[in-house]
Design a protein around this motif. Sequence first.
Motif, short mmCIF file in Angstrom:
data_model
loop_
_atom_site.label_atom_id
_atom_site.label_comp_id
_atom_site.label_asym_id
_atom_site.label_seq_id
_atom_site.Cartn_x
_atom_site.Cartn_y
_atom_site.Cartn_z
N LYS A 14 -12.65 12.23 -13.37
CA LYS A 14 -13.39 13.04 -14.02
C LYS A 14 -13.46 13.10 -15.68
O LYS A 14 -14.55 12.97 -16.20
N ASP A 33 -10.84 22.20 -18.34
CA ASP A 33 -9.35 22.53 -18.45
C ASP A 33 -8.86 22.66 -20.01
O ASP A 33 -8.18 23.57 -20.37
N ARG A 57 -8.56 30.94 -11.99
CA ARG A 57 -9.66 30.81 -11.38
C ARG A 57 -10.74 31.82 -11.99
O ARG A 57 -11.80 31.52 -12.21
N GLY A 77 -10.44 20.51 -10.83
CA GLY A 77 -10.54 20.05 -9.42
C GLY A 77 -10.59 21.22 -8.72
O GLY A 77 -11.59 20.80 -7.39
N GLY A 78 -10.46 22.38 -8.82
CA GLY A 78 -10.52 23.56 -8.04
C GLY A 78 -11.84 24.42 -8.14
O GLY A 78 -12.23 25.29 -7.40
N ARG A 116 0.48 18.91 -13.54
CA ARG A 116 -0.39 19.74 -12.59
C ARG A 116 0.22 20.66 -11.63
O ARG A 116 1.04 20.26 -10.85
N LEU A 118 -0.09 22.45 -9.36
CA LEU A 118 -0.28 22.47 -7.74
C LEU A 118 0.38 21.51 -7.28
O LEU A 118 0.81 21.65 -5.91
N ARG A 139 -11.96 21.61 0.73
CA ARG A 139 -12.85 21.35 -0.57
C ARG A 139 -13.97 20.76 -0.48
O ARG A 139 -14.84 20.86 -1.31
C1 S3P Z 1 -6.65 21.97 -10.39
C2 S3P Z 1 -7.06 20.70 -10.67
C3 S3P Z 1 -6.76 20.49 -12.36
C4 S3P Z 1 -6.70 22.07 -13.23
C5 S3P Z 1 -5.61 22.87 -12.40
C6 S3P Z 1 -5.91 22.94 -10.85
C7 S3P Z 1 -7.22 22.11 -8.76
O1 S3P Z 1 -7.82 19.91 -13.06
O2 S3P Z 1 -7.73 22.61 -13.30
O3 S3P Z 1 -4.38 22.17 -12.40
O4 S3P Z 1 -7.04 23.22 -8.26
O5 S3P Z 1 -7.26 20.89 -8.32
P1 S3P Z 1 -7.82 18.18 -12.79
O6 S3P Z 1 -8.92 18.10 -11.68
O7 S3P Z 1 -8.85 17.85 -14.02
O8 S3P Z 1 -6.64 17.58 -12.63
#
Ligand code: S3P
Length: 172
Positions: A14, A33, A57, A77-78, A116, A118, A139
Motif C-alpha cells: 500500500k 500509520d 484502532r 492493514g486493519g 509490526r 501483530l 478481513r
Molecule cells: C496492522 C497493519 C499495520 C499497522 C499496525 C496494524 C494490521 O499497517 O497499522 O501494525 O492490523 O494489519 P500496514 O498494513 O501498513 O503494515
Amino acid sequence: MNNIVLIGFMGAGKSTVGKALAARFEFNFVDADEAIEKEEQRSISEIFSQDGETHFRQLEADFIKNQFHNVVLATGGGMPCHHENIDRLKTIGTTIYLQASPENLAQRLWLERKRRPLIKTIESVEELVEFINIKLTDRALFYEKADVVVEVGNKASCEVVDELFTLIKNLK
Ligand code: S3P
C-alpha cells in the motif's frame, strides 16, 4: 471528492504503490500509520505496547475523520476492518483493495515482521502463513467492499502502479 484510498493486508504494498501513484496523479501521499505516529510522537509498536490495540484502532478511526483533498491514502492493514471505517473510507475516495495470497504476503512480510506488532513474535514462515490465513478470512469481508480489487501477487510495484493509473483514469 478526489482521493484514492488503498486498502489491504500488511505487506500488500500500500505505501510503496501509494507513493508512486500519488506522484503519477500529482496528488499528495498520506500514510495513515506515519501520520498517526507523527501525531502521537511514538511508533505504532509503542502505541500497541503502551496503550493496546483498542486504543490504536480508536486513533485510526479518529484520523479518517479528517478532510482529504487530492490525496492517495495508504491505510493500515486493519483500518477498514474496525469501527465503521470501511464506510467512511468509501466516502473519502475511490477505494482499491490490493489483494495477495497468504503465501505471497508472508514472503513479503517475513523480513520486516519485527516492526509490526501483530506479527513480530512469529517464528517461522509457516506460522506467518497460518496467521495471515486466519486474519484474511475475517478481513476479506471488509476489504472486498472496495470499489476496485487488484491482484498484486508477484507483480513488481511499478507494474501495479501502471495498472492502477490506467484503471483509475478510465473510471473518471
Ligand atoms: C496492522 C497493519 C499495520 C499497522 C499496525 C496494524 C494490521 O499497517 O497499522 O501494525 O492490523 O494489519 P500496514 O498494513 O501498513 O503494515
